[in-house]
Motif scaffolding. Sequence first.
Motif, PDB file in Angstrom:
ATOM      1  N   ASP A   1       7.466  -6.580  -2.988  1.00 58.24           N
ATOM      2  CA  ASP A   1       6.740  -7.197  -4.102  1.00 58.24           C
ATOM      3  C   ASP A   1       6.628  -8.711  -4.056  1.00 58.24           C
ATOM      4  OD1 ASP A   1       8.753  -8.390  -6.628  1.00 58.24           O
ATOM      5  OD2 ASP A   1       9.638  -7.489  -4.858  1.00 58.24           O
ATOM      6  N   SER A   2       7.405  -9.427  -3.201  1.00 56.65           N
ATOM      7  CA  SER A   2       7.504 -10.873  -3.376  1.00 56.65           C
ATOM      8  C   SER A   2       7.609 -11.616  -2.051  1.00 56.65           C
ATOM      9  CB  SER A   2       8.697 -11.197  -4.274  1.00 56.65           C
ATOM     10  OG  SER A   2       9.905 -10.744  -3.696  1.00 56.65           O
ATOM     11  N   PRO A   3       7.623 -12.965  -2.072  1.00 59.79           N
ATOM     12  CA  PRO A   3       7.574 -13.739  -0.834  1.00 59.79           C
ATOM     13  C   PRO A   3       8.682 -13.445   0.168  1.00 59.79           C
ATOM     14  CG  PRO A   3       6.978 -15.142  -2.664  1.00 59.79           C
ATOM     15  CD  PRO A   3       7.426 -13.838  -3.264  1.00 59.79           C
ATOM     16  N   ASN A   4       9.880 -13.073  -0.289  1.00 58.73           N
ATOM     17  CA  ASN A   4      10.929 -12.796   0.702  1.00 58.73           C
ATOM     18  C   ASN A   4      10.670 -11.501   1.459  1.00 58.73           C
ATOM     19  OD1 ASN A   4      11.630 -11.079  -1.470  1.00 58.73           O
ATOM     20  ND2 ASN A   4      13.816 -11.246  -1.035  1.00 58.73           N
ATOM     21  N   ASP A   5       9.645 -10.762   1.066  1.00 60.97           N
ATOM     22  CA  ASP A   5       9.245  -9.554   1.791  1.00 60.97           C
ATOM     23  C   ASP A   5       8.176  -9.834   2.844  1.00 60.97           C
ATOM     24  OD1 ASP A   5      10.915  -7.839   0.245  1.00 60.97           O
ATOM     25  OD2 ASP A   5       9.436  -7.842  -1.363  1.00 60.97           O
ATOM     26  N   ALA A   6       7.706 -11.072   2.918  1.00 55.84           N
ATOM     27  CA  ALA A   6       6.600 -11.393   3.824  1.00 55.84           C
ATOM     28  C   ALA A   6       6.868 -11.041   5.284  1.00 55.84           C
ATOM     29  CB  ALA A   6       6.219 -12.864   3.688  1.00 55.84           C
ATOM     30  N   PRO A   7       8.096 -11.271   5.834  1.00 58.85           N
ATOM     31  CA  PRO A   7       8.314 -10.861   7.230  1.00 58.85           C
ATOM     32  C   PRO A   7       8.088  -9.372   7.452  1.00 58.85           C
ATOM     33  CG  PRO A   7      10.064 -12.340   6.510  1.00 58.85           C
ATOM     34  CD  PRO A   7       9.272 -11.980   5.285  1.00 58.85           C
ATOM     35  N   MET A   8       8.433  -8.570   6.443  1.00 61.40           N
ATOM     36  CA  MET A   8       8.241  -7.122   6.547  1.00 61.40           C
ATOM     37  C   MET A   8       6.760  -6.766   6.398  1.00 61.40           C
ATOM     38  SD  MET A   8      11.446  -6.210   6.915  1.00 61.40           S
ATOM     39  CE  MET A   8      11.910  -4.569   6.342  1.00 61.40           C
ATOM     40  N   PHE A   9       6.092  -7.392   5.445  1.00 58.34           N
ATOM     41  CA  PHE A   9       4.665  -7.144   5.268  1.00 58.34           C
ATOM     42  C   PHE A   9       3.888  -7.470   6.547  1.00 58.34           C
ATOM     43  CE2 PHE A   9       5.018  -8.132   0.447  1.00 58.34           C
ATOM     44  CZ  PHE A   9       5.318  -6.809   0.164  1.00 58.34           C
ATOM     45  N   GLY A  10       4.285  -8.556   7.194  1.00 64.48           N
ATOM     46  CA  GLY A  10       3.565  -8.981   8.385  1.00 64.48           C
ATOM     47  C   GLY A  10       3.824  -8.113   9.597  1.00 64.48           C
ATOM     48  N   PHE A  11       4.961  -7.442   9.635  1.00 63.61           N
ATOM     49  CA  PHE A  11       5.340  -6.659  10.811  1.00 63.61           C
ATOM     50  C   PHE A  11       4.848  -5.221  10.754  1.00 63.61           C
ATOM     51  CE2 PHE A  11       8.238  -3.910  13.197  1.00 63.61           C
ATOM     52  CZ  PHE A  11       8.213  -4.511  14.454  1.00 63.61           C
ATOM     53  N   PHE A  12       4.961  -4.594   9.601  1.00 66.81           N
ATOM     54  CA  PHE A  12       4.642  -3.161   9.508  1.00 66.81           C
ATOM     55  C   PHE A  12       3.168  -2.957   9.156  1.00 66.81           C
ATOM     56  CE2 PHE A  12       9.251  -3.227   8.712  1.00 66.81           C
ATOM     57  CZ  PHE A  12       9.656  -2.301   9.670  1.00 66.81           C
ATOM     58  N   PRO A  13       2.420  -2.282  10.010  1.00 65.57           N
ATOM     59  CA  PRO A  13       0.978  -2.144   9.774  1.00 65.57           C
ATOM     60  C   PRO A  13       0.640  -1.316   8.540  1.00 65.57           C
ATOM     61  CG  PRO A  13       1.675  -0.799  11.638  1.00 65.57           C
ATOM     62  CD  PRO A  13       2.835  -1.656  11.282  1.00 65.57           C
ATOM     63  N   TYR A  14       1.572  -0.499   8.058  1.00 68.77           N
ATOM     64  CA  TYR A  14       1.322   0.319   6.872  1.00 68.77           C
ATOM     65  C   TYR A  14       2.233  -0.082   5.715  1.00 68.77           C
ATOM     66  CZ  TYR A  14      -1.388   2.987  10.197  1.00 68.77           C
ATOM     67  OH  TYR A  14      -2.317   3.348  11.156  1.00 68.77           O
ATOM     68  N   ALA A  15       2.609  -1.359   5.661  1.00 69.81           N
ATOM     69  CA  ALA A  15       3.422  -1.855   4.554  1.00 69.81           C
ATOM     70  C   ALA A  15       2.661  -1.716   3.240  1.00 69.81           C
ATOM     71  CB  ALA A  15       3.797  -3.314   4.786  1.00 69.81           C
TER      72      ALA A  15
ATOM     73  N   ALA B   1       1.998  -3.519  -7.549  1.00 71.16           N
ATOM     74  CA  ALA B   1       0.905  -4.373  -8.031  1.00 71.16           C
ATOM     75  C   ALA B   1       1.336  -5.803  -8.316  1.00 71.16           C
ATOM     76  CB  ALA B   1       0.279  -3.752  -9.284  1.00 71.16           C
ATOM     77  N   ASN B   2       2.634  -6.027  -8.582  1.00 73.83           N
ATOM     78  CA  ASN B   2       3.056  -7.392  -8.867  1.00 73.83           C
ATOM     79  C   ASN B   2       3.039  -8.304  -7.647  1.00 73.83           C
ATOM     80  OD1 ASN B   2       4.945  -5.152  -9.340  1.00 73.83           O
ATOM     81  ND2 ASN B   2       6.587  -6.620  -9.037  1.00 73.83           N
ATOM     82  N   VAL B   3       2.694  -7.787  -6.478  1.00 75.41           N
ATOM     83  CA  VAL B   3       2.402  -8.658  -5.333  1.00 75.41           C
ATOM     84  C   VAL B   3       1.335  -9.688  -5.723  1.00 75.41           C
ATOM     85  CG1 VAL B   3       1.180  -8.656  -3.121  1.00 75.41           C
ATOM     86  CG2 VAL B   3       3.131  -7.155  -3.445  1.00 75.41           C
ATOM     87  N   HIS B   4       0.413  -9.280  -6.603  1.00 74.99           N
ATOM     88  CA  HIS B   4      -0.654 -10.197  -7.011  1.00 74.99           C
ATOM     89  C   HIS B   4      -0.101 -11.462  -7.660  1.00 74.99           C
ATOM     90  CE1 HIS B   4      -3.901  -7.537  -5.946  1.00 74.99           C
ATOM     91  NE2 HIS B   4      -3.501  -6.585  -6.766  1.00 74.99           N
ATOM     92  N   ASP B   5       1.118 -11.394  -8.229  1.00 77.67           N
ATOM     93  CA  ASP B   5       1.708 -12.567  -8.876  1.00 77.67           C
ATOM     94  C   ASP B   5       1.966 -13.692  -7.885  1.00 77.67           C
ATOM     95  OD1 ASP B   5       1.735 -10.933 -11.096  1.00 77.67           O
ATOM     96  OD2 ASP B   5       3.921 -10.661 -11.124  1.00 77.67           O
ATOM     97  N   PHE B   6       2.066 -13.342  -6.589  1.00 78.96           N
ATOM     98  CA  PHE B   6       2.445 -14.327  -5.571  1.00 78.96           C
ATOM     99  C   PHE B   6       1.307 -14.602  -4.586  1.00 78.96           C
ATOM    100  CE2 PHE B   6       6.352 -12.227  -6.971  1.00 78.96           C
ATOM    101  CZ  PHE B   6       7.129 -13.321  -7.321  1.00 78.96           C
ATOM    102  N   GLU B   7       0.096 -14.223  -4.944  1.00 79.97           N
ATOM    103  CA  GLU B   7      -1.026 -14.468  -4.043  1.00 79.97           C
ATOM    104  C   GLU B   7      -1.136 -15.969  -3.763  1.00 79.97           C
ATOM    105  OE1 GLU B   7      -4.637 -11.842  -3.985  1.00 79.97           O
ATOM    106  OE2 GLU B   7      -4.010 -11.517  -6.062  1.00 79.97           O
ATOM    107  N   GLY B   8      -1.265 -16.284  -2.486  1.00 80.18           N
ATOM    108  CA  GLY B   8      -1.331 -17.678  -2.069  1.00 80.18           C
ATOM    109  C   GLY B   8       0.025 -18.281  -1.772  1.00 80.18           C
ATOM    110  N   ALA B   9       1.105 -17.540  -2.093  1.00 86.78           N
ATOM    111  CA  ALA B   9       2.455 -18.059  -1.872  1.00 86.78           C
ATOM    112  C   ALA B   9       3.211 -17.249  -0.830  1.00 86.78           C
ATOM    113  CB  ALA B   9       3.236 -18.066  -3.186  1.00 86.78           C
ATOM    114  N   MET B  10       2.538 -16.306  -0.177  1.00 93.21           N
ATOM    115  CA  MET B  10       3.195 -15.467   0.827  1.00 93.21           C
ATOM    116  C   MET B  10       2.537 -15.649   2.182  1.00 93.21           C
ATOM    117  SD  MET B  10       4.279 -11.882  -0.989  1.00 93.21           S
ATOM    118  CE  MET B  10       2.632 -11.311  -1.362  1.00 93.21           C
ATOM    119  N   ALA B  11       3.360 -15.668   3.222  1.00 95.92           N
ATOM    120  CA  ALA B  11       2.840 -15.823   4.577  1.00 95.92           C
ATOM    121  C   ALA B  11       2.110 -14.576   5.044  1.00 95.92           C
ATOM    122  CB  ALA B  11       3.988 -16.149   5.536  1.00 95.92           C
ATOM    123  N   ALA B  12       2.442 -13.428   4.459  1.00 94.86           N
ATOM    124  CA  ALA B  12       1.779 -12.173   4.815  1.00 94.86           C
ATOM    125  C   ALA B  12       1.771 -11.277   3.585  1.00 94.86           C
ATOM    126  CB  ALA B  12       2.504 -11.478   5.967  1.00 94.86           C
ATOM    127  N   THR B  13       0.769 -10.430   3.503  1.00 95.86           N
ATOM    128  CA  THR B  13       0.652  -9.486   2.389  1.00 95.86           C
ATOM    129  C   THR B  13       0.630  -8.064   2.926  1.00 95.86           C
ATOM    130  OG1 THR B  13      -1.756  -9.728   2.467  1.00 95.86           O
ATOM    131  CG2 THR B  13      -0.566 -11.089   0.869  1.00 95.86           C
TER     132      THR B  13
END
Length: 267
Positions: free
Chosen positions: A210-224, A228-240
């Motif tokens: 849900d949040s920026p500390n999950d970005a390494p995982m979001f960026g690595f897993f193709p089916y991450a 919905a609260n990911v939207h709260d951090f749009e623009g603040a995450m290196a990967a979604t």
Amino acid sequence: MKPIASFPAETARRIVCVLTDIDDTLTTDGQLPAAAYAALENLRGAGLSVVPVTGRPAGWCDMIARFWPVDGVIGENGAFYFRHDPVARKMIRKFIATEAERAANRRRLLALGERILSEVPGAAISSDQLYREADLAIDVCEDVPPLSRAAVDKIVFLFESAGGIAKVSSIHVNGWFGRYDKLAMTRIFVRERLGLDLDEARDRIVFCGDSPNDAPMFGFFPYACGVANVHDFEGAMAATPAFIASKRGAEGFVEIADRILSARARA
């Protein structure tokens, strides 16, 4: 980000492991609803490995590994994994740093924490700090009034200027000394406990967060997947995440789990 309803059924049938953040992914407003816990049970009952990957402390992770329907837990943003062996009645603990290194780092973090509190009004040491082994958690909204984005950025800056790593979650800024994150310990866990090579298995593993500390995982897993609260951090995450639930927090996690399980049931 695509809606979770479009998650490919064929991919869902090939999933072997579900990794999930806890705060504001499995929980809503600091509570773990029965439906989210049941979703963990249902995923594991379907033959999938289930592993929380969280910023929460070692003390909490010991309980989670023992009592939750999971195959292990990765805690403090990748500082360790715990896995309980019910047959041997043994808790298996794997840390990135040695006990001596962790003790030295705690002394450095204690001094850094004092500086952060003096320079960032409203910040507080997290209430779960007593149970931590490797990091320092600064509360930015869990038990204190929410801090501004500028204040959160200042905390990150203070960690990094001291030579540390800082990750922003939905409730804390976690900081530590050492070159690791959630993904690095996930790689170790799946090799040692699931017998998988993470690079080869990445398209058969789902991560939910849900949040920026999950970005390494979001960026690595193709089916991450994200709630919905990911939207709260749009623009603040290196990967979604590639896919996103329509609902927030625990309800979003249940939505993701149901999509995976319903596809497997039709196989």
